[in-house]
Structure formats: structure tokens, C-alpha cells
Design a protein around this motif. Structure first.
Motif, PDB file in Angstrom:
ATOM      1  N   UNK A 136     -51.196  57.480  33.292  1.00  0.00           N
ATOM      2  CA  UNK A 136     -50.455  56.329  33.798  1.00  0.00           C
ATOM      3  C   UNK A 136     -50.415  56.385  35.319  1.00  0.00           C
ATOM      4  N   UNK A 137     -50.795  55.282  35.947  1.00  0.00           N
ATOM      5  CA  UNK A 137     -50.853  55.212  37.409  1.00  0.00           C
ATOM      6  C   UNK A 137     -49.728  54.334  37.941  1.00  0.00           C
ATOM      7  N   UNK A 140     -49.706  57.602  42.271  1.00  0.00           N
ATOM      8  CA  UNK A 140     -49.120  58.669  41.470  1.00  0.00           C
ATOM      9  C   UNK A 140     -49.706  58.587  40.062  1.00  0.00           C
ATOM     10  N   UNK A 141     -50.029  59.758  39.520  1.00  0.00           N
ATOM     11  CA  UNK A 141     -50.688  59.825  38.219  1.00  0.00           C
ATOM     12  C   UNK A 141     -49.951  60.785  37.305  1.00  0.00           C
ATOM     13  N   UNK A 142     -49.871  60.422  36.035  1.00  0.00           N
ATOM     14  CA  UNK A 142     -49.209  61.288  35.054  1.00  0.00           C
ATOM     15  C   UNK A 142     -50.023  61.284  33.772  1.00  0.00           C
ATOM     16  N   UNK A 143     -50.552  62.472  33.417  1.00  0.00           N
ATOM     17  CA  UNK A 143     -51.362  62.592  32.201  1.00  0.00           C
ATOM     18  C   UNK A 143     -50.485  62.944  31.008  1.00  0.00           C
ATOM     19  N   UNK A 144     -50.997  62.611  29.842  1.00  0.00           N
ATOM     20  CA  UNK A 144     -50.372  63.029  28.592  1.00  0.00           C
ATOM     21  C   UNK A 144     -51.442  63.018  27.506  1.00  0.00           C
ATOM     22  N   UNK A 145     -51.112  63.643  26.376  1.00  0.00           N
ATOM     23  CA  UNK A 145     -51.997  63.559  25.226  1.00  0.00           C
ATOM     24  C   UNK A 145     -52.786  64.802  24.898  1.00  0.00           C
ATOM     25  N   UNK A 158     -52.804  46.039  31.870  1.00  0.00           N
ATOM     26  CA  UNK A 158     -51.398  45.640  31.747  1.00  0.00           C
ATOM     27  C   UNK A 158     -50.467  46.839  31.917  1.00  0.00           C
ATOM     28  N   UNK A 159     -50.978  48.012  31.588  1.00  0.00           N
ATOM     29  CA  UNK A 159     -50.161  49.224  31.672  1.00  0.00           C
ATOM     30  C   UNK A 159     -50.563  50.122  32.832  1.00  0.00           C
ATOM     31  N   UNK A 160     -51.590  49.713  33.593  1.00  0.00           N
ATOM     32  CA  UNK A 160     -52.111  50.571  34.669  1.00  0.00           C
ATOM     33  C   UNK A 160     -52.372  51.983  34.149  1.00  0.00           C
ATOM     34  N   UNK A 161     -53.040  52.027  33.033  1.00  0.00           N
ATOM     35  CA  UNK A 161     -53.291  53.301  32.358  1.00  0.00           C
ATOM     36  C   UNK A 161     -54.777  53.430  32.050  1.00  0.00           C
ATOM     37  N   UNK A 162     -55.295  54.616  32.273  1.00  0.00           N
ATOM     38  CA  UNK A 162     -56.675  54.927  31.900  1.00  0.00           C
ATOM     39  C   UNK A 162     -56.643  55.970  30.793  1.00  0.00           C
ATOM     40  N   UNK A 213     -59.934  73.225  28.089  1.00  0.00           N
ATOM     41  CA  UNK A 213     -59.742  73.170  29.536  1.00  0.00           C
ATOM     42  C   UNK A 213     -58.428  72.463  29.836  1.00  0.00           C
ATOM     43  N   UNK A 214     -58.038  72.547  31.090  1.00  0.00           N
ATOM     44  CA  UNK A 214     -56.996  71.654  31.588  1.00  0.00           C
ATOM     45  C   UNK A 214     -57.691  70.405  32.099  1.00  0.00           C
ATOM     46  N   UNK A 215     -57.256  69.263  31.619  1.00  0.00           N
ATOM     47  CA  UNK A 215     -57.855  67.985  32.000  1.00  0.00           C
ATOM     48  C   UNK A 215     -56.962  67.290  33.014  1.00  0.00           C
ATOM     49  N   UNK A 216     -57.590  66.815  34.074  1.00  0.00           N
ATOM     50  CA  UNK A 216     -56.878  66.165  35.160  1.00  0.00           C
ATOM     51  C   UNK A 216     -57.374  64.735  35.339  1.00  0.00           C
ATOM     52  N   UNK A 217     -56.447  63.861  35.628  1.00  0.00           N
ATOM     53  CA  UNK A 217     -56.751  62.507  36.033  1.00  0.00           C
ATOM     54  C   UNK A 217     -56.698  62.449  37.563  1.00  0.00           C
ATOM     55  N   UNK A 218     -57.588  61.657  38.148  1.00  0.00           N
ATOM     56  CA  UNK A 218     -57.630  61.559  39.602  1.00  0.00           C
ATOM     57  C   UNK A 218     -57.957  60.126  40.012  1.00  0.00           C
ATOM     58  N   UNK A 219     -57.528  59.772  41.217  1.00  0.00           N
ATOM     59  CA  UNK A 219     -57.806  58.443  41.765  1.00  0.00           C
ATOM     60  C   UNK A 219     -58.453  58.593  43.141  1.00  0.00           C
TER      61      UNK A 219
END
Length: 124
Positions: free
Chosen positions: A23-24, A3-8, A75-79, A92-98
Motif C-alpha cells: 500500500x502506497x 510511504x510503502x507498507x507490505x503485507x501478505x 483505487x487503493x494505491x496498492x501494488x 526471502x524477505x520481499x520488499x516493495x519500492x518506489x
């Protein structure tokens, strides 16, 4: 599945900077590659940058080289995606993916999990 949640995301002037976070959760990331993609209005989703979690190997699209930096905090499982010298065409809309390490880093359909996206708008 991860599960991924973007912010910023947000509104910034040309030449400004933003840092996106992703955050993953849900899976150990050691066998995954985390990627950032973007989708500009009327365009297909395109690769921006990727990071292989275990090796920290990074890869950038030509449009991102020299301006964007992808990094991780284990430590935060965050990219993160640090974006500097932003241009209006970065809007643009920016997406995080795994995706699995064995997948093709450039292809959106090779990624298994996606965040909800975060809007980045660069004003001229």
C-alpha cells in the motif's frame, strides 16, 4: 516521498501460492515505478518485478517469469505480487519500492522509497 507498507508474507509449502500487497501513500503515483525486490539469506537484494504506474508496463526477472504476476489497484494505491508455484529458493524477505520512471528499474539504489519488508518462507 512515497510511504510503502507490505503485507501478505508467510510460510507456504513448495508449489503453493502467496499474494503480497504494498500500500502506497504520500504522493501521486503517476510518475513512479513500483518494484518488488527480495533479499535471500547471505545474498544481495535482487530485482523481482516492476510496474510503471501510469502505463502499467511490467517487467520481470527471469526467476519470476511465468510464476509471478505484478498488478495494481489504482483505487487503493496498492501494488500486488501474486506468486505461484513457489520454490524453496524463493524464500526471502520481499520488499516493495518506489522510484521515478526515469530510473533504472533493476537497480535497488535507483529507488527512492522502501517498505519494511515481509518474510516469505517456502518449505520443501
Amino acid at each position: 516521498q512515497v510511504q510503502l507498507a507490505e503485507s501478505g508474507g508467510g510460510l507456504v509449502q513448495t508449489g503453493g501460492s502467496l499474494r503480497l500487497s504494498c500500500a502506497a501513500s504520500g504522493r501521486t503515483l503517476s510518475s513512479y515505478r513500483l518494484g518488488w525486490f527480495r533479499q535471500r539469506p547471505g545474498k544481495l537484494r535482487e530485482f523481482v518485478a516492476s510496474l510503471t504506474w501510469s502505463s502499467r508496463l511490467v517487467y520481470y526477472a527471469d526467476s519470476a517469469k511465468g510464476r509471478f504476476t505484478i498488478s495494481r489497484d489504482s483505487a487503493k494505491d496498492t501494488v500486488y505480487l501474486q506468486m505461484n508455484s513457489l520454490k524453496p529458493e524463493d524464500t526471502a524477505v520481499y520488499y516493495c519500492a518506489a522510484g521515478r520512471i526515469s530510473s533504472n528499474r533493476l537497480r535497488p539504489d535507483e529507488y527512492d522509497s522502501w517498505g519494511q519488508g515481509t518474510q516469505v518462507t517456502v518449505s520443501s
